[in-house]
Design a protein around this motif. Sequence first.
Motif, PDB file in Angstrom:
ATOM      1  N   PHE A  84      34.859  43.178  43.743  1.00  0.00           N
ATOM      2  CA  PHE A  84      34.760  44.104  42.617  1.00  0.00           C
ATOM      3  C   PHE A  84      34.049  45.384  43.015  1.00  0.00           C
ATOM      4  O   PHE A  84      32.951  45.355  43.560  1.00  0.00           O
ATOM      5  CB  PHE A  84      34.064  43.443  41.434  1.00  0.00           C
ATOM      6  CG  PHE A  84      34.818  42.261  40.916  1.00  0.00           C
ATOM      7  CD1 PHE A  84      35.918  42.432  40.098  1.00  0.00           C
ATOM      8  CD2 PHE A  84      34.456  40.980  41.288  1.00  0.00           C
ATOM      9  CE1 PHE A  84      36.636  41.347  39.637  1.00  0.00           C
ATOM     10  CE2 PHE A  84      35.170  39.879  40.835  1.00  0.00           C
ATOM     11  CZ  PHE A  84      36.265  40.073  40.019  1.00  0.00           C
ATOM     12  N   ASN A  97      42.597  40.583  29.169  1.00  0.00           N
ATOM     13  CA  ASN A  97      41.342  40.913  29.842  1.00  0.00           C
ATOM     14  C   ASN A  97      41.205  40.151  31.157  1.00  0.00           C
ATOM     15  O   ASN A  97      40.724  40.698  32.150  1.00  0.00           O
ATOM     16  CB  ASN A  97      40.143  40.611  28.944  1.00  0.00           C
ATOM     17  CG  ASN A  97      39.933  41.660  27.876  1.00  0.00           C
ATOM     18  OD1 ASN A  97      40.026  42.850  28.129  1.00  0.00           O
ATOM     19  ND2 ASN A  97      39.659  41.215  26.662  1.00  0.00           N
ATOM     20  N   PHE A 112      33.571  47.212  34.795  1.00  0.00           N
ATOM     21  CA  PHE A 112      34.735  46.712  34.065  1.00  0.00           C
ATOM     22  C   PHE A 112      34.314  46.515  32.620  1.00  0.00           C
ATOM     23  O   PHE A 112      33.277  45.923  32.334  1.00  0.00           O
ATOM     24  CB  PHE A 112      35.260  45.395  34.631  1.00  0.00           C
ATOM     25  CG  PHE A 112      36.480  44.909  33.898  1.00  0.00           C
ATOM     26  CD1 PHE A 112      37.735  45.356  34.253  1.00  0.00           C
ATOM     27  CD2 PHE A 112      36.360  44.034  32.821  1.00  0.00           C
ATOM     28  CE1 PHE A 112      38.865  44.936  33.556  1.00  0.00           C
ATOM     29  CE2 PHE A 112      37.479  43.612  32.128  1.00  0.00           C
ATOM     30  CZ  PHE A 112      38.737  44.055  32.495  1.00  0.00           C
ATOM     31  N   ALA A 117      43.447  41.736  33.686  1.00  0.00           N
ATOM     32  CA  ALA A 117      42.859  43.012  34.108  1.00  0.00           C
ATOM     33  C   ALA A 117      41.697  42.799  35.082  1.00  0.00           C
ATOM     34  O   ALA A 117      41.550  43.558  36.047  1.00  0.00           O
ATOM     35  CB  ALA A 117      42.403  43.815  32.891  1.00  0.00           C
ATOM     36  N   LEU A 118      40.885  41.769  34.857  1.00  0.00           N
ATOM     37  CA  LEU A 118      39.783  41.464  35.786  1.00  0.00           C
ATOM     38  C   LEU A 118      40.310  41.061  37.158  1.00  0.00           C
ATOM     39  O   LEU A 118      39.761  41.471  38.194  1.00  0.00           O
ATOM     40  CB  LEU A 118      38.898  40.350  35.222  1.00  0.00           C
ATOM     41  CG  LEU A 118      37.774  40.789  34.310  1.00  0.00           C
ATOM     42  CD1 LEU A 118      37.207  39.608  33.521  1.00  0.00           C
ATOM     43  CD2 LEU A 118      36.665  41.459  35.118  1.00  0.00           C
ATOM     44  N   GLY A 144      29.832  46.821  40.314  1.00  0.00           N
ATOM     45  CA  GLY A 144      30.746  45.690  40.344  1.00  0.00           C
ATOM     46  C   GLY A 144      30.065  44.336  40.234  1.00  0.00           C
ATOM     47  O   GLY A 144      30.660  43.305  40.500  1.00  0.00           O
ATOM     48  N   ARG A 152      43.145  41.970  38.496  1.00  0.00           N
ATOM     49  CA  ARG A 152      43.663  43.196  39.120  1.00  0.00           C
ATOM     50  C   ARG A 152      42.526  44.130  39.522  1.00  0.00           C
ATOM     51  O   ARG A 152      42.625  44.841  40.530  1.00  0.00           O
ATOM     52  CB  ARG A 152      44.652  43.876  38.185  1.00  0.00           C
ATOM     53  CG  ARG A 152      45.960  43.090  38.094  1.00  0.00           C
ATOM     54  CD  ARG A 152      46.954  43.706  37.153  1.00  0.00           C
ATOM     55  NE  ARG A 152      48.253  43.052  37.278  1.00  0.00           N
ATOM     56  CZ  ARG A 152      49.158  43.022  36.323  1.00  0.00           C
ATOM     57  NH1 ARG A 152      48.945  43.650  35.159  1.00  0.00           N
ATOM     58  NH2 ARG A 152      50.304  42.394  36.515  1.00  0.00           N
ATOM     59  N   HIS A 153      41.433  44.122  38.771  1.00  0.00           N
ATOM     60  CA  HIS A 153      40.262  44.940  39.113  1.00  0.00           C
ATOM     61  C   HIS A 153      39.662  44.482  40.449  1.00  0.00           C
ATOM     62  O   HIS A 153      39.032  45.281  41.152  1.00  0.00           O
ATOM     63  CB  HIS A 153      39.217  44.849  37.998  1.00  0.00           C
ATOM     64  CG  HIS A 153      38.069  45.776  38.146  1.00  0.00           C
ATOM     65  ND1 HIS A 153      38.185  47.140  38.002  1.00  0.00           N
ATOM     66  CD2 HIS A 153      36.763  45.542  38.433  1.00  0.00           C
ATOM     67  CE1 HIS A 153      37.003  47.713  38.198  1.00  0.00           C
ATOM     68  NE2 HIS A 153      36.118  46.756  38.461  1.00  0.00           N
TER      69      HIS A 153
END
Length: 141
Positions: A120, A16, A124, A19-20, A137, A22-23
């Motif tokens: 962001f 997670n 997410f 992923a954050l 975001g 990369r987000h």
Amino acid sequence: MQVTIYHNPECGTSRNTLALIRHAGIEPSVIEYLKTPPSRAALVKMIADAGLTVRQTIREKGTPYAELGLDKPEVTDAQLLDAMLGHPLLINRPFVVTPRGTRLCRPSELVLDILPADAFKGSFVKEDGERVLDDEGKRIA
């Protein structure tokens, strides 16, 4: 922005956190610390930069923590570090290092404290379905 994550792909919190990052549009340097543990100096620096004690960064669950006797209060920081370097599974994860700071990202959304807030775009949702960022975001409290 240069970002490094000490990652365990088997760990949901670590996935997670990655992923954050990369987000936010950042492709971090990913170090699978079980295969490539940090040096003693790097580990000591990460712990200090995160404002934690060595004992706060040791992982107990699913590790040889108890069988190595690391639960005893007389075990020194140096001994804990030796154990963590000898058994990288004892290093809690994920550590993330950015120019804005270092965090042990448990929970994963702690990474938001050291990433640019304006990076962001959009919502997410973590693997377990928990929403961390709203449609704009923004961090959900």
